[in-house]
Design a protein around this motif. Structure first.
Motif, short mmCIF file in Angstrom:
data_model
loop_
_atom_site.label_atom_id
_atom_site.label_comp_id
_atom_site.label_asym_id
_atom_site.label_seq_id
_atom_site.Cartn_x
_atom_site.Cartn_y
_atom_site.Cartn_z
N VAL A 86 14.08 -7.44 -6.76
CA VAL A 86 15.25 -6.55 -6.70
C VAL A 86 16.26 -7.14 -5.72
O VAL A 86 15.92 -7.44 -4.57
CB VAL A 86 14.84 -5.12 -6.25
N SER B 278 10.60 -0.43 -0.14
CA SER B 278 9.69 -0.94 0.89
C SER B 278 10.22 -2.30 1.32
O SER B 278 9.85 -3.33 0.75
CB SER B 278 8.28 -1.06 0.31
N GLY C 146 1.13 -6.66 -1.95
CA GLY C 146 1.77 -7.02 -0.68
C GLY C 146 0.78 -7.69 0.25
O GLY C 146 0.19 -8.72 -0.11
N ALA C 147 0.58 -7.10 1.42
CA ALA C 147 -0.31 -7.71 2.43
C ALA C 147 -1.79 -7.51 2.09
O ALA C 147 -2.65 -7.85 2.90
CB ALA C 147 0.01 -7.17 3.81
N ILE D 278 0.82 -1.21 0.00
CA ILE D 278 0.00 0.00 0.00
C ILE D 278 0.86 1.27 0.00
O ILE D 278 0.55 2.24 -0.71
CB ILE D 278 -1.00 -0.01 1.20
N LYS E 215 7.79 -11.35 1.92
CA LYS E 215 9.03 -11.54 2.69
C LYS E 215 9.29 -10.44 3.71
O LYS E 215 10.14 -10.59 4.58
CB LYS E 215 10.23 -11.72 1.76
N ASN E 216 8.52 -9.34 3.66
CA ASN E 216 8.67 -8.30 4.68
C ASN E 216 8.05 -8.72 6.02
O ASN E 216 8.33 -8.12 7.05
CB ASN E 216 8.00 -6.99 4.22
N ARG F 37 8.40 -8.39 -6.48
CA ARG F 37 8.97 -9.74 -6.65
C ARG F 37 7.88 -10.82 -6.80
O ARG F 37 8.09 -11.84 -7.44
CB ARG F 37 9.92 -10.08 -5.50
N ASN F 38 6.70 -10.59 -6.21
CA ASN F 38 5.62 -11.57 -6.35
C ASN F 38 4.96 -11.44 -7.72
O ASN F 38 5.17 -10.45 -8.42
CB ASN F 38 4.55 -11.35 -5.27
N LEU G 230 -7.95 2.72 8.41
CA LEU G 230 -6.76 3.57 8.36
C LEU G 230 -6.63 4.25 7.01
O LEU G 230 -6.22 5.41 6.91
CB LEU G 230 -5.49 2.75 8.63
N PRO H 55 2.92 -9.75 11.33
CA PRO H 55 2.07 -9.03 10.37
C PRO H 55 2.45 -7.56 10.25
O PRO H 55 2.00 -6.89 9.32
CB PRO H 55 0.67 -9.18 10.96
N GLN I 213 -8.39 -14.12 13.04
CA GLN I 213 -6.98 -13.75 13.19
C GLN I 213 -6.53 -14.02 14.61
O GLN I 213 -7.25 -13.75 15.57
CB GLN I 213 -6.82 -12.26 12.88
N LEU J 68 20.04 -5.37 0.02
CA LEU J 68 20.05 -4.52 -1.18
C LEU J 68 21.26 -3.59 -1.24
O LEU J 68 21.70 -3.19 -2.32
CB LEU J 68 18.75 -3.71 -1.24
N GLN K 272 -3.85 -16.84 10.37
CA GLN K 272 -5.15 -16.48 9.79
C GLN K 272 -5.92 -17.77 9.49
O GLN K 272 -5.36 -18.69 8.90
CB GLN K 272 -4.97 -15.71 8.49
C1 LIG Z 1 -2.44 -11.14 8.24
C2 LIG Z 1 -2.46 -9.63 8.24
C3 LIG Z 1 -3.64 -8.96 8.50
C4 LIG Z 1 -3.66 -7.56 8.52
N1 LIG Z 1 -4.85 -6.91 8.67
C5 LIG Z 1 -4.89 -5.56 8.52
C6 LIG Z 1 -6.13 -4.89 8.43
O1 LIG Z 1 -7.20 -5.50 8.38
N2 LIG Z 1 -6.11 -3.53 8.34
C7 LIG Z 1 -4.94 -2.81 8.33
O2 LIG Z 1 -4.98 -1.58 8.27
N3 LIG Z 1 -3.74 -3.46 8.34
C8 LIG Z 1 -3.69 -4.80 8.42
N4 LIG Z 1 -2.49 -5.45 8.39
C9 LIG Z 1 -1.26 -4.66 8.26
C10 LIG Z 1 -1.11 -4.12 6.85
O3 LIG Z 1 -1.69 -4.99 5.93
C11 LIG Z 1 0.35 -3.93 6.50
O4 LIG Z 1 1.00 -3.20 7.53
C12 LIG Z 1 0.51 -3.18 5.20
O5 LIG Z 1 -0.26 -3.75 4.18
C13 LIG Z 1 1.98 -3.13 4.81
O6 LIG Z 1 2.12 -2.39 3.63
P1 LIG Z 1 3.56 -2.04 3.05
O7 LIG Z 1 3.37 -0.88 2.17
O8 LIG Z 1 4.54 -1.97 4.14
O9 LIG Z 1 3.95 -3.24 2.11
P2 LIG Z 1 3.65 -4.81 2.12
O10 LIG Z 1 2.19 -5.04 2.03
O11 LIG Z 1 4.39 -5.44 3.22
O12 LIG Z 1 4.26 -5.19 0.74
C14 LIG Z 1 5.63 -5.13 0.49
C15 LIG Z 1 5.84 -5.71 -0.89
O13 LIG Z 1 7.18 -5.50 -1.26
C16 LIG Z 1 7.62 -6.64 -1.98
N5 LIG Z 1 9.06 -6.68 -1.88
C17 LIG Z 1 9.82 -6.74 -0.76
N6 LIG Z 1 11.12 -6.78 -1.09
C18 LIG Z 1 11.19 -6.74 -2.44
C19 LIG Z 1 12.26 -6.77 -3.37
N7 LIG Z 1 13.53 -6.85 -2.96
N8 LIG Z 1 11.98 -6.70 -4.69
C20 LIG Z 1 10.70 -6.59 -5.13
N9 LIG Z 1 9.65 -6.60 -4.28
C21 LIG Z 1 9.89 -6.66 -2.96
C22 LIG Z 1 6.95 -7.80 -1.26
O14 LIG Z 1 6.87 -8.93 -2.09
C23 LIG Z 1 5.58 -7.20 -0.96
O15 LIG Z 1 4.66 -7.47 -2.00
C24 LIG Z 1 -2.46 -6.84 8.31
C25 LIG Z 1 -1.28 -7.52 8.02
C26 LIG Z 1 -1.29 -8.91 7.94
C27 LIG Z 1 -0.05 -9.62 7.55
#
Ligand SMILES: Cc1cc2nc3c(=O)[nH]c(=O)nc-3n(C[C@H](O)[C@H](O)[C@H](O)COP(=O)(O)OP(=O)(O)OC[C@H]3O[C@@H](n4cnc5c(N)ncnc54)[C@H](O)[C@@H]3O)c2cc1C
Length: 530
Positions: free
Chosen positions: A257, A287, A40-41, A13, A461-462, A34-35, A64, A468, A395, A297, A322
């Motif tokens: 990456v 991220s 991501g989440a 996000i 992988k984060n 990478r996926n 949020l 979570p 959860q 990296l 979950q």
């Molecule tokens: C089970 C679960 C339930 C949750 N429920 C909620 C909820 O209901 N409401 C809420 O507000 N939050 C919730 N959260 C928290 C929220 O979803 C996360 O904090 C948020 O989505 C994280 O976003 P992010 O931008 O950090 O990236 P992420 O969603 O962590 O995505 C990071 C992306 O970067 C990619 N990446 C990483 N390294 C590399 C690389 N080297 N090269 C290319 N790609 C790479 C990964 O593959 C991933 O797709 C939940 C989390 C989890 C795990």
């Protein structure tokens, strides 16, 4: 080599919010994921259980995002691309040993509910007091703490409270939830209704600052409800990706990456695992977790010792589990049939079981009576299941990364890993406990999917060890100390390289805060140019 103004590593996000804002500002943006799917989440699937059932495998609830500045700015663009939010007037409820309760966005109804529990004045006073500071509370959680405009926040607080009052507010910010709840409310049900919300920011009720987080989330859901996008989070991902594409940007999936190229102390591009390289003329946003960024990296680059040392010691929090259920009919809640209309019901014995379960899992033990977060997406968005049917998003957040033992004495820890056998035994125990409250749970279950810490990390992988929140959120790793005690916010020691994502301020959740803050910083017009 293909050139962009900005490269964004990862498509969670935060990345997508930054990508949308930066591309709209005229920059050529490339997102590398990478996926094989972006988001991501955010992982919405229609194939997890049975045809017609749509499940959010990971995150599900969007208060949020809808309450945050990124949505405020992108709302019209997102709606133009078909994103529709649904909301509920019953965002949360609880079932505990002392009874049950429902919190509503109808403030009079919630006041009446707390009055029924003998805590009417306590709730109203708490809410009014908090509303008097809500600008500061949300400001603190949303501000770029290393920029001068956060000083404005401090000045406002000082003007409002005076010097001594400001220092006292600091103590209030740091108070754990359990003493605050015990002091403020009399009913165990009132306490159990609010206390589990600290879990949703990675805290327990005895952790510093958990009272503040409980008040913030309590007020946010009481005022803003529990919005979800029609059809699931994928609709938000699609809409953000479409803003990027319509503004000349590109998203490439299956693009892992492995290296950020640095030249003369400046980030210049990235290299993928398959050998492809891309150049960035202005900025790179990563991220990633601190270890992935500084030890992966940027491996081999000349980095300050304090950065590598604090990245090395960055900790991860408890693991998540979950459980997704497809049900043939709505759940029959024993305590109150109206609970089927509530977005998220916490099921727990009470404050003491919550405290015990958090501490047990922090120390490596499976809790005896875990807190079960019962998400009911169909209560808000009927499109998630065929007519008359229902899904549950369960959860569990009180799970050790490595299992040393079981407080119930039932599951042998083995080598400590979340093997399929241990995961399934633990999930069965949770379903048995939930069946005490939902009488038709077992008979109505058509299909079940259980995702443990291992599967969650494999999906993203984060989420190291299934954490979570991509990093322990206790106070020493939060606010100005997130991502690192030695970091200046999202800035890194490499010029042009910015650190975003849940491991950075303002932490986890679907607000997209770090992506928003960095995008603002990169698009802000300079008043004075040297
Ligand atoms: C089970 C679960 C339930 C949750 N429920 C909620 C909820 O209901 N409401 C809420 O507000 N939050 C919730 N959260 C928290 C929220 O979803 C996360 O904090 C948020 O989505 C994280 O976003 P992010 O931008 O950090 O990236 P992420 O969603 O962590 O995505 C990071 C992306 O970067 C990619 N990446 C990483 N390294 C590399 C690389 N080297 N090269 C290319 N790609 C790479 C990964 O593959 C991933 O797709 C939940 C989390 C989890 C795990």
């Amino acid at each position: 080599m293909e050139r962009s103004d900005v490269i964004i590593i990862g498509s969670g996000i935060n990345s997508l919010v930054a990508a949308a804002l930066l591309s709209k500002s005229g920059q050529k943006v490339l997102v590398l994921e990478r996926n094989s799917q972006a988001g991501g989440a955010i992982k919405t699937v229609t194939t997890a259980t049975l045809p017609g059932f749509t499940h959010e495998l990971l995150s599900s609830w969007h208060p949020l995002f809808v309450g945050g500045p990124a949505y405020g700015e992108l709302k019209a663009d997102l709606e133009a691309r078909g994103l529709v939010y649904l909301n509920t007037d019953k965002p949360t409820g609880v079932v505990c040993e002392g009874g049950s309760a429902i919190l509503s966005t109808d403030l009079a109804a919630t006041a009446a509910e707390f009055a029924r529990l003998g805590d009417g004045d306590a709730w109203t006073n708490m809410l009014n007091e908090f509303l008097g500071k809500i600008d500061l509370a949300f400001g603190l959680l949303g501000a770029d703490l290393w920029r001068s405009n956060s000083l404005k926040l401090l000045r406002t607080a000082r003007k409002r409270f005076g010097n001594r009052g400001l220092v006292a507010t600091g103590a209030e910010l740091l108070e754990p939830a359990s003493p605050w709840l015990d002091r403020t409310f009399t009913s165990p049900v009132s306490k159990a209704l609010l206390a589990p919300w600290a879990l949703h920011n990675g805290l327990g009720p005895d952790d510093a600052a958990s009272a503040f987080i409980t008040k913030v989330i309590g007020a946010a859901v009481a005022l803003g409800g529990m919005p979800v996008p029609v059809g699931g989070g994928i609709k938000l991902v699609d809409a953000l990706t479409s803003i990027l594409a319509d503004n000349g940007g590109t998203l490439i999936t299956d693009a892992d990456v492995v290296k950020i190229n640095v030249s003369g102390g400046r980030a210049t591009g990235v290299k993928l695992a398959d050998g492809r390289e891309f150049a960035a003329d202005k900025s790179i946003l990563a991220s990633a977790t601190p270890q992935a960024l500084y030890q992966g990296l940027l491996k081999g680059e000349n980095l300050p010792v304090e950065t590598t040392k604090s990245a090395e010691s960055f900790r991860y929090g408890r693991s998540a589990i979950q459980i997704h259920l497809a049900l043939s009919e709505p759940p029959a809640w024993k305590a109150d049939a109206n609970l089927k209309d509530v977005a998220i019901v916490h099921v727990l014995d009470g404050m003491n079981s919550l405290s015990e379960s958090v501490n047990a899992s922090n120390r490596g033990y499976l809790p005896k009576r875990p807190t079960i977060v019962v998400g009911q997406p169909t209560a808000v968005d009927k499109s998630r299941a065929p007519e008359g049917k229902f899904i549950l998003w369960l959860q569990l957040q009180e799970n050790p990364q490595k299992i040393l033992g079981d407080l119930a004495g039932e599951i042998a820890p083995g080598d400590g890993s979340w093997s399929d056998e241990r995961l399934s035994a633990y999930a069965d125990r949770v379903i048995d406990q939930l069946s005490e409250q939902i009488t038709n749970l077992k008979s109505a279950t058509l299909a079940k999917v259980v995702l443990g810490p291992k599967q969650i990390e494999e999906m993203n992988k984060n989420l190291v060890g299934g954490d979570p929140y991509a990093g322990d959120c206790r106070i020493d790793q939060y606010a100005v100390w997130r991502p690192l005690a030695s970091a200046t916010g999202h800035k890194t020691p490499i010029k042009g390289l910015w650190h975003i994502g849940a491991s950075t301020h303002p932490g986890p959740g679907l607000g997209g805060g770090s992506g928003y803050l960095v995008a603002k910083r990169l698009t802000q017009k300079r008043l004075f140019k040297r």
